[in-house]
Design a protein around this motif. Structure first.
Motif, PDB file in Angstrom:
ATOM      1  N   ASP A 189      10.010  -9.075  10.771  1.00  0.00           N
ATOM      2  CA  ASP A 189       9.638 -10.576  10.334  1.00  0.00           C
ATOM      3  C   ASP A 189       8.278 -10.181   9.691  1.00  0.00           C
ATOM      4  N   MET A 190       8.173  -9.466   8.867  1.00  0.00           N
ATOM      5  CA  MET A 190       7.107  -9.259   8.074  1.00  0.00           C
ATOM      6  C   MET A 190       6.917 -10.138   7.086  1.00  0.00           C
ATOM      7  N   TRP A 191       5.523 -10.646   6.725  1.00  0.00           N
ATOM      8  CA  TRP A 191       5.621 -11.516   5.548  1.00  0.00           C
ATOM      9  C   TRP A 191       5.136 -10.646   4.382  1.00  0.00           C
ATOM     10  N   PRO A 192       5.485 -10.859   3.244  1.00  0.00           N
ATOM     11  CA  PRO A 192       5.337 -10.203   1.876  1.00  0.00           C
ATOM     12  C   PRO A 192       3.985  -9.884   1.548  1.00  0.00           C
ATOM     13  N   GLY A 193       3.438  -8.716   1.322  1.00  0.00           N
ATOM     14  CA  GLY A 193       1.968  -8.708   1.233  1.00  0.00           C
ATOM     15  C   GLY A 193       1.603  -7.184   1.384  1.00  0.00           C
ATOM     16  N   SER A 194       0.146  -6.969   1.477  1.00  0.00           N
ATOM     17  CA  SER A 194      -0.363  -5.515   1.514  1.00  0.00           C
ATOM     18  C   SER A 194      -1.162  -5.559   2.780  1.00  0.00           C
ATOM     19  N   TYR A 195      -1.165  -4.701   3.783  1.00  0.00           N
ATOM     20  CA  TYR A 195      -1.731  -4.519   4.746  1.00  0.00           C
ATOM     21  C   TYR A 195      -2.364  -3.195   5.123  1.00  0.00           C
ATOM     22  N   SER A 196      -3.381  -3.023   5.566  1.00  0.00           N
ATOM     23  CA  SER A 196      -4.109  -1.839   6.001  1.00  0.00           C
ATOM     24  C   SER A 196      -3.793  -1.414   7.386  1.00  0.00           C
ATOM     25  N   TYR A 197      -3.815  -0.075   7.600  1.00  0.00           N
ATOM     26  CA  TYR A 197      -3.550   0.503   8.934  1.00  0.00           C
ATOM     27  C   TYR A 197      -3.992   2.045   9.156  1.00  0.00           C
ATOM     28  N   ASN A 198      -4.104   2.406  10.403  1.00  0.00           N
ATOM     29  CA  ASN A 198      -4.152   3.607  10.762  1.00  0.00           C
ATOM     30  C   ASN A 198      -3.695   4.076  12.088  1.00  0.00           C
ATOM     31  N   PHE A 199      -3.451   5.355  12.195  1.00  0.00           N
ATOM     32  CA  PHE A 199      -3.004   5.902  13.525  1.00  0.00           C
ATOM     33  C   PHE A 199      -4.242   6.373  14.402  1.00  0.00           C
ATOM     34  N   GLU A 200      -4.119   6.013  15.856  1.00  0.00           N
ATOM     35  CA  GLU A 200      -5.104   6.613  16.637  1.00  0.00           C
ATOM     36  C   GLU A 200      -4.109   7.694  17.342  1.00  0.00           C
ATOM     37  N   ILE A 201      -4.595   9.009  17.341  1.00  0.00           N
ATOM     38  CA  ILE A 201      -3.932  10.067  18.086  1.00  0.00           C
ATOM     39  C   ILE A 201      -5.141  10.417  18.917  1.00  0.00           C
ATOM     40  N   GLU A 202      -4.599  10.475  20.061  1.00  0.00           N
ATOM     41  CA  GLU A 202      -5.703  10.985  21.334  1.00  0.00           C
ATOM     42  C   GLU A 202      -7.007  10.690  21.044  1.00  0.00           C
ATOM     43  N   GLY A 203      -7.320   9.206  20.504  1.00  0.00           N
ATOM     44  CA  GLY A 203      -8.761   8.908  20.175  1.00  0.00           C
ATOM     45  C   GLY A 203      -9.123   9.093  18.816  1.00  0.00           C
ATOM     46  N   ALA A 204      -8.629   9.978  18.096  1.00  0.00           N
ATOM     47  CA  ALA A 204      -9.007  10.115  16.697  1.00  0.00           C
ATOM     48  C   ALA A 204      -8.224   9.084  15.749  1.00  0.00           C
ATOM     49  N   VAL A 205      -8.932   8.619  14.775  1.00  0.00           N
ATOM     50  CA  VAL A 205      -8.412   7.450  13.737  1.00  0.00           C
ATOM     51  C   VAL A 205      -8.204   8.272  12.534  1.00  0.00           C
ATOM     52  N   VAL A 206      -7.036   8.216  12.092  1.00  0.00           N
ATOM     53  CA  VAL A 206      -6.617   9.046  10.863  1.00  0.00           C
ATOM     54  C   VAL A 206      -5.859   7.962  10.251  1.00  0.00           C
ATOM     55  N   ALA A 207      -5.558   8.416   8.759  1.00  0.00           N
ATOM     56  CA  ALA A 207      -4.776   7.955   7.876  1.00  0.00           C
ATOM     57  C   ALA A 207      -3.470   8.413   8.041  1.00  0.00           C
ATOM     58  N   ASP A 208      -2.528   7.742   7.511  1.00  0.00           N
ATOM     59  CA  ASP A 208      -1.076   8.025   7.435  1.00  0.00           C
ATOM     60  C   ASP A 208      -0.837   9.360   6.526  1.00  0.00           C
ATOM     61  N   PRO A 209      -0.667  10.695   6.905  1.00  0.00           N
ATOM     62  CA  PRO A 209      -0.832  11.648   5.928  1.00  0.00           C
ATOM     63  C   PRO A 209       0.481  11.574   5.040  1.00  0.00           C
ATOM     64  N   TRP A 210       1.609  11.031   5.209  1.00  0.00           N
ATOM     65  CA  TRP A 210       2.686  10.661   4.184  1.00  0.00           C
ATOM     66  C   TRP A 210       2.291   9.617   3.122  1.00  0.00           C
ATOM     67  N   ASN A 211       1.201   8.878   3.414  1.00  0.00           N
ATOM     68  CA  ASN A 211       1.352   7.712   2.611  1.00  0.00           C
ATOM     69  C   ASN A 211       0.060   7.998   1.660  1.00  0.00           C
ATOM     70  N   LEU A 212       0.325   7.927   0.389  1.00  0.00           N
ATOM     71  CA  LEU A 212      -0.681   8.308  -0.797  1.00  0.00           C
ATOM     72  C   LEU A 212      -1.389   6.939  -1.146  1.00  0.00           C
ATOM     73  N   ASP A 213      -0.840   5.937  -0.726  1.00  0.00           N
ATOM     74  CA  ASP A 213      -1.825   4.706  -0.970  1.00  0.00           C
ATOM     75  C   ASP A 213      -2.769   4.342   0.088  1.00  0.00           C
ATOM     76  N   LEU A 214      -4.275   4.614  -0.443  1.00  0.00           N
ATOM     77  CA  LEU A 214      -5.298   4.592   0.637  1.00  0.00           C
ATOM     78  C   LEU A 214      -6.351   3.445   0.094  1.00  0.00           C
ATOM     79  N   LYS A 215      -6.603   2.912   1.008  1.00  0.00           N
ATOM     80  CA  LYS A 215      -7.922   1.881   0.775  1.00  0.00           C
ATOM     81  C   LYS A 215      -9.032   2.526   1.342  1.00  0.00           C
ATOM     82  N   ALA A 216      -9.887   2.969   0.131  1.00  0.00           N
ATOM     83  CA  ALA A 216     -11.100   3.749   0.297  1.00  0.00           C
ATOM     84  C   ALA A 216     -12.154   2.575   0.812  1.00  0.00           C
ATOM     85  N   GLY A 217     -12.967   2.728   1.897  1.00  0.00           N
ATOM     86  CA  GLY A 217     -13.828   1.729   2.402  1.00  0.00           C
ATOM     87  C   GLY A 217     -15.128   2.369   2.444  1.00  0.00           C
TER      88      GLY A 217
END
Length: 327
Positions: A60-88
């Motif tokens: 039930d996702m509304w169309p649009g663009s959404y940012s996200y990260n993965f938290e792996i044992e406390g480490a926050v990382v970007a999705d390694p398979w996703n080349l579309d990155l929001k550099a902040g």
């Protein structure tokens, strides 16, 4: 499993969104960022299969663009398979795009396109060289008349590139122009912090950025680009931190801007100072101010954390008879 075949994020046939994270030694993996916050959570537990692949499907996702990260044992990382990155400025996040008619306004289409350029200018008010991203519309060099100019300010964690690289401001304008729903204009997207490497207290930051806007940026843009230099030909707008800056800078300088907009604006007295003092010139003679304002437009979602601040500023403007639109 051949990890080269992994697709994340993935839009499924039913319109749901699946995210994958390979972490075979992890005991816990979570989704964080906007995608988790949409469901009212700071982080969302993912589930693992027998090969160490963690997954989460959102429906039930509304169309649009959404940012996200993965938290792996406390480490926050970007999705390694996703080349579309929001550099902040603070952190980098992955982007997921959910297609649909509601998102068509910012998609790449076969229409005339403008140009996005990176500009460096001197800023003596800050003792720096600064960068600004600037959009010029299709046919910019073919028009002799000066263009109206919009100064578009970004949010706290973003940079001068965010409006074009993440917000697709240039594509939105290209599409609006092609549909006859906008006038050709130049859009200036400056950096809203004094420093790239560190943040300073926001009231001080905003004071310095306000001074540099008028002493440095406006003169640099008006010297290089064919833009109008009258107040009716200038607009200023922004998001979150940039929305607070746009409302503050614009309403304090109605001799420079006639068109002012704020989107989920960080307009609070702990950032601006007491409204009665900061906007003293605005409320001194509401009749004169209303004659100067062509448009003062504000909007904030009712689930946004800045909704109370926007309601308070709306009440302040209403109390003093300043004409505006708030939705």
């Amino acid at each position: 499993m051949d990890r080269r075949d992994v697709v994340s994020p993935r839009i499924n046939a039913d319109g749901s969104l699946t995210l994958l994270c390979y972490a075979p030694q992890a005991q816990h993996v979570y989704l964080s960022g906007e995608l988790a916050q949409l469901r009212g959570q700071e982080r969302w537990p993912m589930t693992v299969d027998g090969q160490g692949m963690w997954s989460l499907t959102i429906r039930d996702m509304w169309p649009g663009s959404y940012s996200y990260n993965f938290e792996i044992e406390g480490a926050v990382v970007a999705d390694p398979w996703n080349l579309d990155l929001k550099a902040g400025l603070v952190a980098n996040r992955s982007l997921a795009h959910v297609p649909g008619e509601e998102a068509a306004f910012y998609q790449l289409k076969d229409v005339p396109h403008g140009t996005v350029s990176i500009n460096v200018y001197r800023a003596p008010a800050l003792g720096q060289l600064r960068r600004a991203t600037i959009y010029t519309p299709p046919g910019y060099s073919e028009l002799d008349d000066a263009y109206p100019v919009l100064y578009l300010l970004h949010g706290m964690g973003d940079t001068e590139a965010s409006w074009s690289e993440v917000g697709y401001a240039h594509l939105i304008l290209d599409n609006l122009l092609a549909d006859g729903r906008a006038r050709p204009q130049v859009v200036v997207m400056p950096f809203g912090h004094v420093h790239y490497e560190r943040m300073i207290e926001r009231p001080e930051n905003n004071r310095l950025i306000e001074a540099s806007l008028f002493q440095d940026l406006l003169p640099a843009v008006e010297a290089r680009y064919n833009v109008r230099t009258d107040r009716e030909g200038r607009a200023i707008a922004g998001l979150s931190m940039g929305g607070g800056q746009a409302l503050t800078f614009g309403l304090r300088h109605l001799d420079r801007f006639a068109w002012i907009g704020g989107f989920a604006s960080a307009v609070r007295e702990d950032l601006t100072g007491p409204f009665e003092e900061t906007f003293g010139s605005l409320i001194a003679d509401p009749g004169v101010s209303n004659e100067q304002i062509q448009l003062l437009w504000m909007r904030c979602g009712d689930r946004d954390h800045l909704i109370e601040a926007n309601q308070a500023f709306h009440s302040f403007l209403k109390q003093h008879g300043i004409r505006h639109t708030y939705t």
